[in-house]
Design a protein around this motif. Structure first.
Motif, short mmCIF file in Angstrom:
data_model
loop_
_atom_site.label_atom_id
_atom_site.label_comp_id
_atom_site.label_asym_id
_atom_site.label_seq_id
_atom_site.Cartn_x
_atom_site.Cartn_y
_atom_site.Cartn_z
N PHE A 115 87.47 64.91 -22.92
CA PHE A 115 86.03 64.70 -22.85
C PHE A 115 85.51 64.81 -21.41
N TYR A 168 71.82 62.27 -28.11
CA TYR A 168 72.79 63.35 -27.91
C TYR A 168 72.05 64.67 -27.70
N ASP A 209 80.71 54.86 -29.69
CA ASP A 209 79.52 55.28 -30.42
C ASP A 209 79.59 54.84 -31.89
N THR A 227 83.27 58.25 -21.06
CA THR A 227 82.15 58.22 -22.01
C THR A 227 81.12 57.18 -21.54
N THR A 228 79.97 57.18 -22.21
CA THR A 228 78.97 56.16 -21.88
C THR A 228 79.51 54.78 -22.27
N ARG A 273 74.84 62.70 -15.49
CA ARG A 273 75.24 64.01 -16.01
C ARG A 273 74.19 65.06 -15.70
N ASN A 294 85.42 67.85 -27.46
CA ASN A 294 86.62 67.02 -27.52
C ASN A 294 86.71 66.53 -28.96
N GLN A 309 75.79 52.66 -28.73
CA GLN A 309 77.13 52.16 -28.41
C GLN A 309 77.30 50.82 -29.11
N GLU A 329 82.95 65.85 -34.22
CA GLU A 329 83.97 66.90 -34.09
C GLU A 329 85.33 66.26 -34.24
N GLN A 362 86.85 55.21 -24.49
CA GLN A 362 87.34 56.56 -24.20
C GLN A 362 86.90 56.92 -22.80
N GLU A 395 70.95 55.67 -27.45
CA GLU A 395 71.10 56.87 -26.63
C GLU A 395 70.68 58.11 -27.42
N ALA A 420 79.37 67.73 -27.90
CA ALA A 420 80.45 66.75 -28.07
C ALA A 420 79.90 65.35 -28.27
N GLY A 421 78.83 65.23 -29.05
CA GLY A 421 78.21 63.92 -29.19
C GLY A 421 77.88 63.38 -27.82
N MET A 422 77.43 64.29 -26.96
CA MET A 422 77.27 63.92 -25.56
C MET A 422 75.90 63.32 -25.28
N THR A 423 75.94 62.13 -24.73
CA THR A 423 74.72 61.40 -24.42
C THR A 423 74.09 61.93 -23.13
N PHE A 448 86.31 62.85 -32.31
CA PHE A 448 85.07 62.10 -32.39
C PHE A 448 84.39 62.32 -33.74
N1 ARG Z 1 78.28 59.64 -26.53
C1 ARG Z 1 79.33 59.30 -25.65
C2 ARG Z 1 79.14 60.01 -24.32
O1 ARG Z 1 78.41 60.94 -24.24
C3 ARG Z 1 80.71 59.62 -26.20
C4 ARG Z 1 80.94 61.02 -26.57
C5 ARG Z 1 82.39 61.31 -26.89
N2 ARG Z 1 82.52 62.59 -27.51
C6 ARG Z 1 83.66 63.17 -27.87
N3 ARG Z 1 83.61 64.33 -28.45
N4 ARG Z 1 84.79 62.59 -27.64
O2 ARG Z 1 79.73 59.68 -23.34
#
Ligand code: ARG
Length: 259
Positions: free
Chosen positions: A87, A220, A194, A154-155, A112, A47, A127, A54, A151, A218, A104-107, A50
């Motif tokens: 996202f 990623y 984040d 998200t976390t 999950r 997504n 955060q 990205e 958002q 957190e 995606a900077g995904m925690t 961010f």
């Molecule tokens: N780190 C947070 C999560 O994993 C936010 C990630 C949002 N990333 C993005 N590409 N919009 O929930």
């Protein structure tokens, strides 16, 4: 409101696990075969809202995660293809086999992990809270009873939602920056997001700041389809090489200046 969200989340999780059970063995085969037939395309779901992980730069999607994905694809002898989606659609996209990886900077979190597998972490994050310069919110406790923007999915959404018990309202936006804009317009009191994107948004806009005290720490990582250990192992090996060679740090340093 909260009940509705929980119900929706439960439905999403249940649908997710149904899909996962229904097609696990077969889907993994199909995906691998499709990958080969397509000449080794590695599809990354992300997504691109961010920065610096990205984001859109003119017509291109760039950032830390994109460069990591490119480096991984190269090591795997594959071509990277990027899918820019909402996202909260990333995990379903991986689950259904339409995307191979989620970057995606995904925690990594427990919830999950029920729906996808994660690689070894590639960075730590946190955060944080963004407020207007003149806000009376000085730390996490002051979020009680306030309107908080996040958002969706998200976390930040998860942690901010804890404050609903204290009478806070949560406004969920499809992009993190929309939450920041709403706050600048006085529609909401604070944004939970984040740290690194927060730094970018605060740098690019007047009159807002990040509070010193973070809400969480957190990690990623890269998401892959649950049970696709073959791809997961390849990614972990390639990722370890990128860490060892210093290439990963170089990518991060290109976008994030050391404090
Ligand atoms: N780190 C947070 C999560 O994993 C936010 C990630 C949002 N990333 C993005 N590409 N919009 O929930």
């Amino acid at each position: 409101m909260k009940k509705q969200v929980i119900a929706l989340t439960m439905a999403a999780i249940m649908m997710g696990s149904l899909t996962a059970c229904g097609g696990s063995g077969k889907t993994a085969e199909t995906t691998a075969a499709a990958g080969e037939a397509a000449g080794g395309v590695l599809t990354m779901a992300t997504n691109a809202e961010f920065p610096p992980y990205e984001y859109h730069d003119n017509n291109e999607i760039v950032g830390i995660d994109v460069e990591i994905a490119n480096a991984l694809a190269e090591k795997l002898g594959m071509t990277l293809e990027i899918e820019d989606i909402a996202f909260d659609s990333i995990i379903p996209e991986i689950d259904s086999g339409k995307a191979d990886i989620g970057l995606a900077g995904m925690t990594v979190n427990e919830d999950r992990l029920k729906n996808v597998d994660f690689s070894d972490p590639y960075t730590t994050a946190s955060q944080v809270i963004i407020v207007k310069d003149d806000s009376d919110i000085a730390g996490p406790d002051d979020l009680e009873g306030k309107s908080i923007g996040v958002q969706l999915g998200t976390t930040g959404d998860i942690y901010a939602s804890d404050y609903e018990e204290t009478g806070s309202t949560i406004e969920r936006y499809s992009k993190g920056f929309e939450a920041v804009q709403a706050m600048m317009q006085g529609k909401i009191d604070a944004v939970v997001i984040d740290l690194e994107p927060a730094k970018v948004f605060v740098e690019e806009n007047e009159g807002i700041k990040i509070l010193d005290e973070a809400l969480t720490v957190e990690e990623y990582a890269i998401a892959v389809k649950k049970g696709n250990t073959e791809l997961l192992e390849k990614i972990n090996t390639a990722l370890a090489e990128l860490k060892e060679s210093g290439e990963l740090q170089k990518i991060i340093d290109k976008y994030i200046s050391a404090e």
